[in-house]
Structure formats: C-alpha cells, structure tokens
Design an enzyme around this catalytic site. Sequence first.
Site, PDB file in Angstrom:
ATOM      1  N   ASP A  51       0.820  -1.214   0.000  1.00 61.59           N
ATOM      2  CA  ASP A  51       0.000   0.000   0.000  1.00 61.59           C
ATOM      3  C   ASP A  51       0.852   1.262   0.000  1.00 61.59           C
ATOM      4  O   ASP A  51       0.543   2.242  -0.672  1.00 61.59           O
ATOM      5  CB  ASP A  51      -0.913   0.019   1.234  1.00 61.59           C
ATOM      6  CG  ASP A  51      -2.127  -0.884   1.043  1.00 61.59           C
ATOM      7  OD1 ASP A  51      -2.185  -1.580   0.010  1.00 61.59           O
ATOM      8  OD2 ASP A  51      -2.999  -0.900   1.929  1.00 61.59           O
ATOM      9  N   GLU A 127     -13.276   6.296  13.625  1.00 58.70           N
ATOM     10  CA  GLU A 127     -13.506   4.869  13.388  1.00 58.70           C
ATOM     11  C   GLU A 127     -12.207   4.218  12.917  1.00 58.70           C
ATOM     12  O   GLU A 127     -11.478   4.811  12.129  1.00 58.70           O
ATOM     13  CB  GLU A 127     -14.574   4.658  12.307  1.00 58.70           C
ATOM     14  CG  GLU A 127     -15.857   5.426  12.544  1.00 58.70           C
ATOM     15  CD  GLU A 127     -16.809   5.314  11.356  1.00 58.70           C
ATOM     16  OE1 GLU A 127     -16.581   4.437  10.494  1.00 58.70           O
ATOM     17  OE2 GLU A 127     -17.752   6.109  11.277  1.00 58.70           O
ATOM     18  N   LYS A 129      -9.911   2.119  10.634  1.00 61.17           N
ATOM     19  CA  LYS A 129      -9.947   1.799   9.205  1.00 61.17           C
ATOM     20  C   LYS A 129      -9.591   0.325   9.037  1.00 61.17           C
ATOM     21  O   LYS A 129      -8.430  -0.059   9.092  1.00 61.17           O
ATOM     22  CB  LYS A 129      -8.975   2.691   8.436  1.00 61.17           C
ATOM     23  CG  LYS A 129      -9.066   2.570   6.929  1.00 61.17           C
ATOM     24  CD  LYS A 129      -8.139   3.594   6.261  1.00 61.17           C
ATOM     25  CE  LYS A 129      -8.249   3.510   4.754  1.00 61.17           C
ATOM     26  NZ  LYS A 129      -7.741   2.220   4.250  1.00 61.17           N
ATOM     27  N   ARG A 150     -17.412  -3.649  -4.201  1.00 58.86           N
ATOM     28  CA  ARG A 150     -17.355  -2.231  -4.531  1.00 58.86           C
ATOM     29  C   ARG A 150     -17.265  -2.009  -6.038  1.00 58.86           C
ATOM     30  O   ARG A 150     -17.922  -1.136  -6.587  1.00 58.86           O
ATOM     31  CB  ARG A 150     -16.139  -1.579  -3.865  1.00 58.86           C
ATOM     32  CG  ARG A 150     -15.988  -0.102  -4.210  1.00 58.86           C
ATOM     33  CD  ARG A 150     -14.537   0.350  -4.025  1.00 58.86           C
ATOM     34  NE  ARG A 150     -14.122   0.309  -2.637  1.00 58.86           N
ATOM     35  CZ  ARG A 150     -14.290   1.321  -1.778  1.00 58.86           C
ATOM     36  NH1 ARG A 150     -14.866   2.438  -2.185  1.00 58.86           N
ATOM     37  NH2 ARG A 150     -13.885   1.216  -0.551  1.00 58.86           N
ATOM     38  N   GLU A 186     -17.308  -3.694   5.747  1.00 58.98           N
ATOM     39  CA  GLU A 186     -16.022  -4.308   5.412  1.00 58.98           C
ATOM     40  C   GLU A 186     -16.037  -5.782   5.799  1.00 58.98           C
ATOM     41  O   GLU A 186     -16.483  -6.153   6.885  1.00 58.98           O
ATOM     42  CB  GLU A 186     -14.895  -3.589   6.167  1.00 58.98           C
ATOM     43  CG  GLU A 186     -13.564  -3.617   5.478  1.00 58.98           C
ATOM     44  CD  GLU A 186     -13.459  -2.594   4.360  1.00 58.98           C
ATOM     45  OE1 GLU A 186     -12.430  -2.598   3.672  1.00 58.98           O
ATOM     46  OE2 GLU A 186     -14.402  -1.794   4.171  1.00 58.98           O
TER      47      GLU A 186
END
Length: 693
Positions: A51, A127, A129, A150, A186
């Site tokens: 990432d 929140e 992630k 998604r 999620e």
Amino acid sequence: MTDAKENPTGPRSAEETQDRDPELRRQWNELAARVREHREAYYNGEPRIPDADFDALFRQLQELEEQHPELAVPDSPTMEVGAPAPEESSFANVEHLVRMLSLDNVFSDDELAQWLERTPAEAYLAELKIDGVSIDLVYENGELVRAATRGDGSVGEDITVNARAIESIPQKLTGDAPALLEVRGEVFIRPEDFSKINAKRPEDKKFANPRNTAAGGLRQKKVADVKARKLRFIAHGIGAREGIELESQYDAYAHLAELGLPVSEYTQRLTDPAQVRETVRYWGQHRHDAVHEMDGVVIKVDSLAQQRGLGATSRAPRWAIAYKYPPEEVTTTLEDIQVSVGRTGRATPYAVLKPVFVSGSTVSMATLHNQSEVKRKGVRIGDTVVIRKAGEIIPEVLGPVVEKRDGTEREFVFPRECPSCATVLAPQKEGDADWRCPNTRSCPAQLSARLEYLAGRGAFDIEALGEKAARELTEKQVLIDEGGLFTLTEDDLLKTVIFTKKDKASDQRVLNASGEKLLTNLREAKHTDLWRVLVALSIRHVGPTAARALAARYGSMRALIDAPVEHLAATDGVGSTIAESFKNWFATDWHAGIVDAWAEAGVTMEDDVSDRLEQTLEGITVVVTGTLEGFTRDEAKEAILARGGKASGSVSKKTDYVVVGENAGSKEQKARDLGLKILNEAEFETLLAGGQV
C-alpha cells in the site's frame, strides 16, 4: 489505498493536453497506467506492491496534476473509485443504488489538523480503518436481497450467495426494519483466524495476508470454501434508504446495531479536534489491539445534514478523511541471504536488507523461516522485495516484486554445513522443514544463544549477560557449556574484553563495572524459583507455562528427574510431547552434567514451600485487558501465576474473571456478551488476596 481530489480546472481532452506538451503527457500516461494497473490488482485481491508504494505512486500523480492542472482529465485515475470487475469474472455485474465513494488520505498530524480546520463540526466520529474488503448489502423489508463488491463504485460483482455464507451478515434484520436499506461495510479475517487457516495449508500454498485472503474468499465458487475462510463483517455506512429517518452517523450506527447488523466497538464520538488528534495518536500506538487488522483511523463529520452540505468530489466525500499510519509493508533491496543458528540448533535463513523505514523504525534484517520458505516465496539475492513488520514482531519478507528484476538476481543456495561450527546440517527427523546443527554442546552459535536465553527475564534474569557478552564468553572459550556459568571467577572474566578495562597504574586489564555486575548478578541469580531453572535449561517445548506446572507439582529437580514419563505427561498443561522431550533431555550425559554443576554451585534445585504464595487462584482462569495503574501486563500475569491461577490471553466460556483496565478493547465486550465476571483493578487486588470477589 490513496484517493484523490476533484479536478479544479474542469474537463479537458487528452488530445488537448498532448498537443501542449508531449513529454509531459508521456510522463502522465506512464504514471496513470501504473496507478491503474496496481489499483486493479489491489481491488481484485492480488496486489503486487505494498500500500505504501501505491500511495507514493498515487501522490506522485496527484502532484503532477496539481502542478499542471491541464493533466487532470476526467478519465484520470485520480478521479476514479475502485476498479472494474475483471473481465474473466464468473459473477454478474450489479449497479449500486447509491454510488460507493472512496476516501482522501492524510499521513501526518499537520495534514489532519489542516483538514479539521477547514471542516469544522460540532462532533466527529473516529472509526478504525479496517484492512479488509468493501461490500454493499441491500435489504428490502428486512430481507437480504443482494450483496455486491465495490467494483468501480457504481457497478460491482453480485456475490449474494457467498455473502449469505458469512455468519455475521444477517439474512433477516431484527426489529422494525425499513422498507429499503443499503448497508456498506467491510469483510475481513481476524489475524488469529488467519493463522489457523494457514496452519492447515501446505508450505507452498499458504496465504500472504488476511486482506488478500478475504478478497479471494468473496469470489469463491463453492460456499464451503467461503465458510472455510472464516470471513466476518462490520457495517460502517448507509447508502439508499426508505422508511428511516436519521440525524447523525452515530445514530445510524446505533440503529444498524438494533437491526442486528454488527458495527465497530471502537467507534468514538468526539466534540473537540484535539480529542480527534489524540485518538489518532492512541491507535497509532495500539494498532494491533483491535480484533481486525487496521491501517489508520477514519474521521467523519457526525451530522448527516452537514455531510450533505459539504458534499463530495468526483470520488471522495469532503466530510470524511482517513489518517493512514506509517506503512507496515514496504519494498527494499534484498542484498544477501545468510543463515543463523539458534539455541536449539535450528538453521534459519534471514534476509540482509538495504535499510528501510517501516512501521516506525529502520530495519535491515528480516526472517525467511527456513529453506522451504525461501523457495516458496521465490526470492532471489538482489531482488526488490516486500517486507512486513507488524508491531514488535520481527520483520518478514513476503515476496519479490518480479517486475523489477533486471537479470542480475541470483538464487540462494542453502549451506550444507553449520556456519558457526562447520558440522553437517540435517533435519532432526524425516519430513522436518527445519534443518539443524547436531553439534548441540560445542556449536558456538547454539551455546551463545542458550546463554543469552537463560539470562532473560523469564529465566535467571542476569542483566549483565547480554548478546555480546554471551558471544564473547563462548568465542574466548571461557565457557564450554552452561555448566560453568555459576562458577565464573574474576580470573575467567579477565580473558574477555567486554568485562574488562585497562588499569592505567598497572597497565594490566582489570574488571570493569560490567564485570563486577555480572559476578554480583550470578550470586543473586542462584536463589530463584525452580520453574525458572527449568526454563533456563533450554529443554525443547518446556517454556514458562509447562515449567511452572512441573515445578508446582513435583517441587524439586530430583523428583522431576525420577518421575516416569507418563506421570509427567499427566501434569496439567504438560502432555506427552513435553514430557517425552523433558525425559529425553536428561538422558544426555552432558545435559545432566549442567544440572549437577549448577546444584554444586548452589543454584536452586528445590522450591522453598515456606516462601510460596498462598495458591488462592488454583483452578481459576483470569484474563487481563487494558492498562492497569498498579501492574504492567507482565506483572499482572506473574501475580496470577504465582498464586496458582491461569493467565489466559483470550476470553472464552471457561474464563472465570476478566480484569478490565483503561482502553480495554474487544475482550471486554466479549466478556460482557458471555456474561462473565468483570473486575476493576481494586477488585483484581481483592481476588489476588482471597481468591474470590
């Protein structure tokens, strides 16, 4: 993954930009193509770079467009959400009722402060992630009618059948369900479940990480294979809805919970930007405390009316931001592969890396486990490799970035001989993945590692005997095995450099402060608990838990040595494997000689029952979670064990008490769900004193 900002200059054609500056356009085309390629791989569960590397690539494209606004055309990757479903997908496409957006990211406290300043609100939500896979659920009159990935934000893959196999996704909502409800959330795999899944797989077919495994799980063709992935779901947003009125995001989550949908236990409603920043800092230090993997904190404006007023860019809401922590996965160069030998003789290949900053520190080495793992991962010396560092765990090489190879890389050849003593390496028994050096007593690497281990806090706690000191005592042959440790003299230490200094008056070497301290430490370390002596012997499989159980039952080294293997195995928490390892260790003459030498030097060989704490917690299992004022985590565990209790790391129906400190996480909630007895710190102290509260 990083998300983008809207185009501030309005749409322009690619042809118009190309006419203005062909070289600039070539640079943009190359960057855009790489971003699209890696983003598509990421969203389809097969990322090729970490990432952090993608974030850097994406930011490079953003900065190029900010410097040259004419490049920010409507089809730029900085304007797009997610990635289209792969053409070869066996799942049908389905259109979301309300478009799914992504999030813009910030990476520093200053960037977060700037966002809070330009996005004032009466309240924010913080929140965690979740590092998982986004999913869209549609309920009609309380019934789950559709689930989709998604995709590109507008169209995803219809995975309804697979979603029904996830236990935490309700098929039917409870309570007064609205006519229509689109839920975003999620799907993830808990780290502990991921470890169990991988433990059942062959070495050459182990999964890389929980996120990729979850993504692949949603696309399985057999429902049984979906269930085997142990997928879980947490809701974090609402799309289309009919028959439901909400004023805030916080109210939305409360309503989702009432309907039977799982929501995060970590979400906090905060009214001060300073609280937001403090919460972000807190989770940066506790990012592995959550039940799921997480790589940041999402901050949202709580008021839904204010959210509508702020609106969104082409692909990200202006009312939310994701703070991403320093990466735990980065790329660097694998400069060499070397082999180390540990205290049990295991030969472990490790990566020598070009130093790189990851997860808050600079690393230059990472584990490769064993030669089979090197082969499975396909890494070569000279490769650009992906490494991962989670919390305090030793960094691990995940694999090579194959596309960066230039032909100069070379294969690793596992050595036939021990790099420390040149003894031929071999598996201890047929089928072992690990190879070991059989020269147990005399191999310098093994002896040095055993000395360092026995000096640790879990054994004799000899502060002056660290890694360098253990190595020198071995290399200078001051010690030929552990047996001579407690009879070391000043003359012995004068043969070393680390424990001596040059006396100016006599021009001779004399003991330095470390040497004096070691001799003092050794005198004090003799008088300890029997279980610590057992740990210090480095008997395979005999760690602190088994050592405590054996010492508590038998009370003396002689009774342990004389006990039949079946009696040892019957000890609670021991079993046949540990019992056989214990008996086999003592069958070796030089092993028994260590114990005899220690006993002659005055090391504890029998527990003094008069000094033993009252066993107030015998048969009681206690879990400690959160931060206590009067105990560190290790001190709390020691207090439980010393009183005969079991200090467990996980909550179950068999748990008797759960001690809850500040910032307790999921364990507290699970304890409440199971109806277990929950104690505060004062009650914990009462429990230690009397065995009940």
